[in-house]
Design a protein around this motif. Structure first.
Motif, PDB file in Angstrom:
ATOM      1  N   LEU A   1       0.833  -1.199   0.000  1.00 52.29           N
ATOM      2  CA  LEU A   1       0.000   0.000   0.000  1.00 52.29           C
ATOM      3  C   LEU A   1       0.867   1.249   0.000  1.00 52.29           C
ATOM      4  CD1 LEU A   1      -2.688   1.500   0.225  1.00 52.29           C
ATOM      5  CD2 LEU A   1      -2.604   1.131   2.697  1.00 52.29           C
ATOM      6  N   GLY A   2       1.914   1.242   0.824  1.00 46.96           N
ATOM      7  CA  GLY A   2       2.807   2.396   0.843  1.00 46.96           C
ATOM      8  C   GLY A   2       3.485   2.595  -0.489  1.00 46.96           C
ATOM      9  N   HIS A   3       3.891   1.469  -1.150  1.00 43.04           N
ATOM     10  CA  HIS A   3       4.536   1.572  -2.467  1.00 43.04           C
ATOM     11  C   HIS A   3       3.569   2.163  -3.473  1.00 43.04           C
ATOM     12  CE1 HIS A   3       7.171   0.595  -5.840  1.00 43.04           C
ATOM     13  NE2 HIS A   3       6.090   0.054  -6.435  1.00 43.04           N
ATOM     14  N   TRP A   4       2.320   1.637  -3.431  1.00 40.20           N
ATOM     15  CA  TRP A   4       1.311   2.177  -4.382  1.00 40.20           C
ATOM     16  C   TRP A   4       1.043   3.655  -4.133  1.00 40.20           C
ATOM     17  CZ3 TRP A   4      -3.576   3.957  -2.941  1.00 40.20           C
ATOM     18  CH2 TRP A   4      -4.430   4.311  -3.986  1.00 40.20           C
ATOM     19  N   LEU A   5       1.009   3.997  -2.902  1.00 43.19           N
ATOM     20  CA  LEU A   5       0.677   5.382  -2.551  1.00 43.19           C
ATOM     21  C   LEU A   5       1.755   6.348  -3.000  1.00 43.19           C
ATOM     22  CD1 LEU A   5      -1.198   7.357  -0.989  1.00 43.19           C
ATOM     23  CD2 LEU A   5       0.141   6.855   1.049  1.00 43.19           C
ATOM     24  N   LEU A   6       3.020   5.944  -2.775  1.00 47.46           N
ATOM     25  CA  LEU A   6       4.108   6.879  -3.033  1.00 47.46           C
ATOM     26  C   LEU A   6       4.701   6.730  -4.426  1.00 47.46           C
ATOM     27  CD1 LEU A   6       5.939   6.641   0.411  1.00 47.46           C
ATOM     28  CD2 LEU A   6       4.385   8.423  -0.362  1.00 47.46           C
ATOM     29  N   GLN A   7       4.737   5.478  -4.946  1.00 51.55           N
ATOM     30  CA  GLN A   7       5.484   5.240  -6.170  1.00 51.55           C
ATOM     31  C   GLN A   7       4.607   5.069  -7.399  1.00 51.55           C
ATOM     32  OE1 GLN A   7       8.681   5.550  -5.989  1.00 51.55           O
ATOM     33  NE2 GLN A   7       8.655   5.730  -3.726  1.00 51.55           N
TER      34      GLN A   7
ATOM     35  N   PRO B   1       1.581   6.909  -8.496  1.00 51.75           N
ATOM     36  CA  PRO B   1       0.501   7.910  -8.477  1.00 51.75           C
ATOM     37  C   PRO B   1      -0.442   7.812  -9.659  1.00 51.75           C
ATOM     38  CG  PRO B   1       2.561   8.929  -9.122  1.00 51.75           C
ATOM     39  CD  PRO B   1       2.914   7.511  -8.713  1.00 51.75           C
ATOM     40  N   GLU B   2      -0.007   7.138 -10.743  1.00 56.04           N
ATOM     41  CA  GLU B   2      -0.886   7.070 -11.898  1.00 56.04           C
ATOM     42  C   GLU B   2      -2.019   6.081 -11.704  1.00 56.04           C
ATOM     43  OE1 GLU B   2       2.135   3.915 -12.263  1.00 56.04           O
ATOM     44  OE2 GLU B   2       2.151   6.059 -11.754  1.00 56.04           O
ATOM     45  N   ARG B   3      -1.864   5.096 -10.797  1.00 58.90           N
ATOM     46  CA  ARG B   3      -2.906   4.097 -10.549  1.00 58.90           C
ATOM     47  C   ARG B   3      -3.927   4.679  -9.584  1.00 58.90           C
ATOM     48  NH1 ARG B   3      -1.865  -1.102 -12.046  1.00 58.90           N
ATOM     49  NH2 ARG B   3      -3.214  -1.878 -10.392  1.00 58.90           N
ATOM     50  N   MET B   4      -5.196   4.734 -10.035  1.00 55.62           N
ATOM     51  CA  MET B   4      -6.243   5.360  -9.249  1.00 55.62           C
ATOM     52  C   MET B   4      -6.829   4.426  -8.217  1.00 55.62           C
ATOM     53  SD  MET B   4      -6.245   8.387 -10.306  1.00 55.62           S
ATOM     54  CE  MET B   4      -7.715   8.971  -9.492  1.00 55.62           C
ATOM     55  N   CYS B   5      -6.825   3.110  -8.486  1.00 54.70           N
ATOM     56  CA  CYS B   5      -7.456   2.165  -7.559  1.00 54.70           C
ATOM     57  C   CYS B   5      -6.609   0.907  -7.477  1.00 54.70           C
ATOM     58  CB  CYS B   5      -8.872   1.844  -8.039  1.00 54.70           C
ATOM     59  SG  CYS B   5      -9.811   0.803  -6.896  1.00 54.70           S
ATOM     60  N   GLU B   6      -6.596   0.320  -6.317  1.00 53.68           N
ATOM     61  CA  GLU B   6      -5.828  -0.922  -6.102  1.00 53.68           C
ATOM     62  C   GLU B   6      -6.523  -1.701  -5.001  1.00 53.68           C
ATOM     63  OE1 GLU B   6      -3.600  -3.535  -7.228  1.00 53.68           O
ATOM     64  OE2 GLU B   6      -2.827  -1.603  -7.970  1.00 53.68           O
ATOM     65  N   VAL B   7      -6.472  -3.051  -5.118  1.00 53.34           N
ATOM     66  CA  VAL B   7      -7.062  -3.955  -4.127  1.00 53.34           C
ATOM     67  C   VAL B   7      -5.936  -4.782  -3.532  1.00 53.34           C
ATOM     68  CG1 VAL B   7      -8.703  -5.820  -3.684  1.00 53.34           C
ATOM     69  CG2 VAL B   7      -9.268  -4.014  -5.346  1.00 53.34           C
ATOM     70  N   PHE B   8      -5.881  -4.777  -2.181  1.00 57.21           N
ATOM     71  CA  PHE B   8      -4.859  -5.536  -1.469  1.00 57.21           C
ATOM     72  C   PHE B   8      -5.547  -6.591  -0.614  1.00 57.21           C
ATOM     73  CE2 PHE B   8      -3.404  -1.229  -2.117  1.00 57.21           C
ATOM     74  CZ  PHE B   8      -2.154  -1.406  -2.709  1.00 57.21           C
ATOM     75  N   VAL B   9      -5.067  -7.863  -0.763  1.00 57.87           N
ATOM     76  CA  VAL B   9      -5.588  -8.981   0.033  1.00 57.87           C
ATOM     77  C   VAL B   9      -4.501  -9.397   0.991  1.00 57.87           C
ATOM     78  CG1 VAL B   9      -6.538 -11.316   0.023  1.00 57.87           C
ATOM     79  CG2 VAL B   9      -7.146  -9.707  -1.801  1.00 57.87           C
ATOM     80  N   LEU B  10      -4.813  -9.465   2.296  1.00 57.07           N
ATOM     81  CA  LEU B  10      -3.829  -9.741   3.322  1.00 57.07           C
ATOM     82  C   LEU B  10      -4.295 -10.917   4.152  1.00 57.07           C
ATOM     83  CD1 LEU B  10      -3.383  -6.051   4.499  1.00 57.07           C
ATOM     84  CD2 LEU B  10      -1.976  -7.276   2.853  1.00 57.07           C
TER      85      LEU B  10
END
Length: 973
Positions: free
Chosen positions: A86-92, A94-103
């Motif tokens: 999530l941190g990588h998606w957030l900071l690195q 920025p072009e991706r508007m939506c992401e789903v993470f399964v933990l």
């Protein structure tokens, strides 16, 4: 149906619900919560939540630690560090508007899950949205399709969330707008083309309604003047037809319900009101603005007039050094060659002031300053220079020149005053409000002996002599604070210790606020003046040879002495002394010996006098003497004989032994002969001439001719002789009461004379004439018989077994009549009156005559059985040793003491003494002249037995007295 299909179906349902909700929103309904519950049920999840917030707005990460509380986590634990992806998606990414993470597993700081799916959506400008679906106890596998469905749902939920926020914000904004409109002082209303849809309270007040509700649905045409309605329609049409929300302004006349029409400024623009276009209009009352405009125009007119009438010169110079303004009445005082002219150059108008252009240049460079200039002897101008651009923006100067001639002359006057202050011949001292000396002049140092260094900082008490007490200074300071000034004579002490008199004037100086802040004292040393005054007084009031008072001083002292005698009913004798044979001795022995003889005779005459007598030398060998308190009759005779004997004694002057002189003395008596010093002196001088005519070494008593007073007394005497025969005398009776219970004990008989032409004549006028002419005997006999007659007519009342008494006054002549006791017995017998019914009053002065004879007469009267009283007790000179031998029953307190008992401690003390004396002698006491309740209360409190006076009853004729005081009241019906 698979879970994937179910979730996709769920996403479609949510999208459909969202579209329906946007089409027809239902308050209080939220499809989002329903959708989350369906989603959790579909995948068997235990937990589901949605959040949307500012997600790490500043990405506050430092040293791999988040510095802010994570808004996406219930516990606040930073998800960007808990979930590295999530941190990588957030900071690195920025072009991706939506992401789903399964933990699997997952702990968010508050909950533990076996499997958790987090769908995260970037929301531009708002942060991020998070949809979390989690299983606590079992693991769950999320397919790609399910993940896509979650991504779709988080987007849908985000839109729903934004819609809710927008609606809440819109509601809040509308509420704020309504509050602002309600609180606004401007009149506001919302309307369409025809009617009012909303109005605030200010609009209602402006129109004249008590409530804004009264304007709802009101026609617009009812608010404005008929002539303004076409403009209203055009403006409303223009506002509603415009593609923008631009503002339209115009003027109109508002119709008020309770007053005249008002000019208003109308400001309108378009707005959406409950889903439709409407007009928001603001009405501003322009009446004050119109008044202000008129006042401004008037003020501009006034300002122009004021500028032209200002006692200054207001001028301006432009960039070309030309005058563009020059006004003010100060121009009239300028010399003709120094008058500025608008449009002219400075150097042309003021060529005689070569430094003036330089001063203008100095101001043009930005400096503000003032300069003082003198024109001739009396004109001073102070000019203030200020830089100011001209109309073209070029550096110019505006200036104002004041006529400060008065100020400069005042400064010169102040400098002159300072010189006067220091060189004044009078001492001047200035103190603060605490009395501390802050300044003094040279005359102060010269008069007091104290230098400025020794006196400054001290109070004027430094000079105190001790001759004035504290009351003097308290009165002085009171006058200063109340009236602002004080002046008077005061005695001070010099540094040398010498006490000297000075005339001091003190003035309080007030500041601009009216408060005292300084005192100025100006004083003059009166030492030499006092010495001159003493010398002048000595010359003006004393004989330079004998040092006796002269006629002027004698007259002053004699007037005071006669006034004192008059106050207490006394008498005095005026003696005019002439030295027989003095002129012959003076001619033989010479003036020097004559002067010595006069001095010796003056001493001899003075040695014969009492302390209260006054001796004066008039001129040559004439002397004048006033002897007060000599009593009546010829009580002055012993003094005259002493004076004659003293002058007869031989005298030795400058070796000439056995110079024999004698004197001729004339006597006049106050108040019998006259009541003024001048008349008494004239009368005494006339008597002296008579004594001299008898051969000298003698005296003569003044014998008045028929003067005006003698004529009056003569007329009174003539009328008085016939008053008895004409039945003109009246006998009034004043009641007497016992104070303890208010019971009547009798009355006092008082004679009145009812003359047919003069009316009621006061006893004070005719009794003295009667006593001098022996008519008093007949009058007294009439009073005795009339009193007995009236008393015999009274009802047979008694006072505790004793009959009521009627009291009459006996004159001194009665005691010279050996037949008085017989007359009393005859009167009692004539009217068959008990002797106890009659009381005889005799004055204190009378009984202090021939005491043995008086005691004998009183004893004989007492044997008859009548009551005896001493009248006016306390005003004479009673001898207490004889008083106890008088066979009297009662003392009567003189009215003078009763009158002053409440205000004079001495009078009260005399009353107490009389009461104590009476108790010790076993006598009753009656007070006469009681006129106030306070006097009555004080007499009762002191134990006085009886009283009479106007408060208790006025003297009244016989019939009235019997009716008022001796007739029992009629029984009640």
């Amino acid at each position: 149906m698979t879970n994937t299909d179910a979730i996709s179906t769920l996403a479609q349902r949510v999208r459909h619900t969202l579209e329906s909700f946007f089409a027809t929103p239902t308050p209080g309904q939220s499809p989002m919560r329903e959708a989350i519950e369906l989603l959790c049920a579909q995948v068997g999840a235990d937990y589901g939540t949605f959040r949307a917030d500012a997600f790490c707005p500043d990405y506050q990460i430092q040293d791999d630690r988040c510095l802010s509380r994570c808004p996406m986590s219930e516990s606040g634990m930073p998800l960007c560090q808990t979930i590295p992806a999530l941190g990588h998606w957030l900071l690195q990414q920025p072009e991706r508007m939506c992401e789903v993470f399964v933990l699997s597993p997952f702990f968010d700081g508050q909950h533990s899950f076996q499997t958790a799916a987090l769908a995260v959506l970037r929301v531009p400008g708002q942060g991020a949205a998070l949809l979390c679906v989690a299983h606590r106890d079992s693991a769950y596998h999320w397919s790609e399709a399910e993940r896509d469905a979650l991504a779709t749902l988080v987007g849908v939920f985000s839109l729903l969330h934004q819609r809710d926020q927008a609606m809440a914000l819109a509601t809040q904004v509308e509420g704020h707008e309504r509050e602002l409109m309600a609180a606004s002082s401007d009149a506001m209303l919302i309307h369409d083309r025809q009617r009012v849809l909303f109005a605030n309270p200010a609009c209602a007040r402006l129109v004249g309604h008590e409530s804004a509700d009264a304007l709802l649905d009101a026609p617009l045409s009812s608010l404005l003047h008929a002539d303004d309605l076409p403009v209203l329609r055009d403006q409303v049409h223009a506002v509603l037809s415009s593609d923008t929300c631009s503002e339209h302004r115009w003027q109109a006349r508002l119709l008020r319900r309770d007053g005249p029409e008002l000019p208003v400024e109308v400001s309108s623009h378009r707005l959406n009101f409950h889903g439709r276009h409407a007009v928001w209009t603001t009405l501003r009352d322009q009446s004050a603005w119109h008044d202000l405009t008129r006042q401004l125009h008037l003020s501009e007119t006034y300002l122009d007039q004021v500028l032209r009438q200002l006692p200054v010169i207001l001028w301006a110079v432009d960039g070309d050094n030309r005058f563009t303004l020059c006004v003010g009445t100060g121009l009239r005082g300028l010399p003709t060659n120094l008058t500025p002219v608008v449009g002219a150059r400075v150097q042309d108008c003021l060529a005689s002031l070569p430094d003036f252009p330089f001063q203008i240049e100095r101001a043009r460079k930005g400096e503000r300053f003032s300069a003082l200039r003198r024109f001739g002897e009396r004109l001073w101008l102070e000019t203030h220079y200020t830089p100011m651009p001209d109309e073209q923006g070029r550096p110019g100067v505006i200036g104002m020149s004041f006529d400060v001639s008065d100020r400069e002359q005042a400064a010169e006057q102040l400098q002159l005053s300072a010189q006067v202050f220091q060189h004044s011949g009078e001492g001047i001292v200035i103190t603060d409000t605490n009395g501390k000396i802050i300044a003094l002049n040279r005359a102060f140092e010269r008069i007091t002996g104290y230098t400025a260094q020794e006196a400054v900082g001290h109070t004027p008490a430094l000079l105190a002599s001790g001759r004035q007490d504290g009351n003097f200074y308290r009165d002085m300071w009171a006058s200063l604070h109340e009236q602002g000034r004080w002046s008077g004579e005061i005695w001070n002490r010099r540094k040398s210790g010498e006490v000297y008199p000075e005339w001091l004037s003190i003035t309080a100086i007030r500041n601009a606020e009216g408060a005292i802040h300084r005192f100025i004292g100006i004083f003059t040393d009166m030492t030499s003046r006092k010495e001159k005054e003493r010398a002048i007084y000595q010359l003006a009031n004393y004989d330079s040879l004998t040092l006796l008072p002269n006629r002027h001083l004698f007259n002053e002292r004699a007037r005071l002495a006669l006034a004192a005698e008059l106050a207490h009913g006394g008498s005095a004798a005026m003696l005019f002394v002439d030295l027989d044979g003095f002129k012959l001795v003076n001619d033989i022995t010479g003036p020097h010996a004559g002067d010595a003889l006069l001095v010796a005779m003056a001493r001899r005459l003075h040695s014969c006098l009492d302390d209260d007598a006054t001796l004066a030398r008039l001129e040559s060998d004439h002397f004048l003497i006033l002897a007060p308190s000599v009593g009546g009759g010829e009580s002055w005779r012993p003094l005259v004989e002493r004076l004659l004997d003293a002058v007869r004694q031989p005298c030795t002057v400058d070796g000439a032994a056995n110079v024999h002189l004698s004197a001729s003395i004339g006597v006049s008596c106050f108040p019998y002969d006259a009541d003024t010093v001048e008349v008494l002196a004239q009368q005494a001088e006339s008597a002296m001439q008579e004594a001299k005519a008898l051969g000298g070494d003698n005296f003569a008593l003044f014998k008045p001719d028929l003067s005006e007073r003698a004529a009056e007394r003569f007329n009174l005497f003539n009328a008085l002789k016939h008053a008895h025969g004409r039945d003109e005398f009246r006998l009034y009776v004043q009641p007497q009461f016992r104070l303890s219970d208010g019971k009547l004990i009798g009355g006092e008989a008082l004679i009145r004379w009812q003359h047919p032409q003069w009316g009621l004549v006061s006893p004070a006028r005719f009794i003295p004439v009667a006593e001098d002419t022996h008519l008093i005997r007949d009058i007294s006999d009439w009073v005795l018989n009339e009193a007995c007659r009236q008393r015999a007519n009274w009802p047979a009342w008694t006072f505790e077994g004793e009959p009521l008494t009627i009291a009459i006054n006996l004159s001194a002549v009665h005691f010279q009549d050996p037949g008085l006791p017989g007359k009393v017995q005859e009167a009692l017998a004539r009217y068959r009156l008990d002797a106890r019914c009659l009381e005889l009053e005799v004055t204190e002065r009378t009984v202090m005559g021939d005491i043995k004879a008086i005691i004998a007469i009183l004893s004989e009267l007492k044997r008859i059985g009548v009551r005896l009283a001493i009248d006016d007790f306390g005003t004479g000179y009673s001898s207490l040793s004889y008083l106890r031998h008088f066979p009297i029953d009662r003392l009567k307190i003189d009215r003078s003491f009763v009158t002053d008992i409440a205000s004079d401690t001495s009078a009260a003390a005399i009353v107490d003494t009389i009461l104590n004396l009476a108790r010790n002698l076993g006598l009753s006491v009656i007070a006469e002249g009681v006129e106030t309740r306070e006097q009555l209360a004080l007499l009762t409190q002191r134990g006085c037995d009886e009283a009479q006076g106007y408060l208790l009853g006025y003297p009244s004729p016989e019939a009235e007295f019997i009716k008022r005081f001796l007739t029992p009241p009629a029984p009640a019906a």
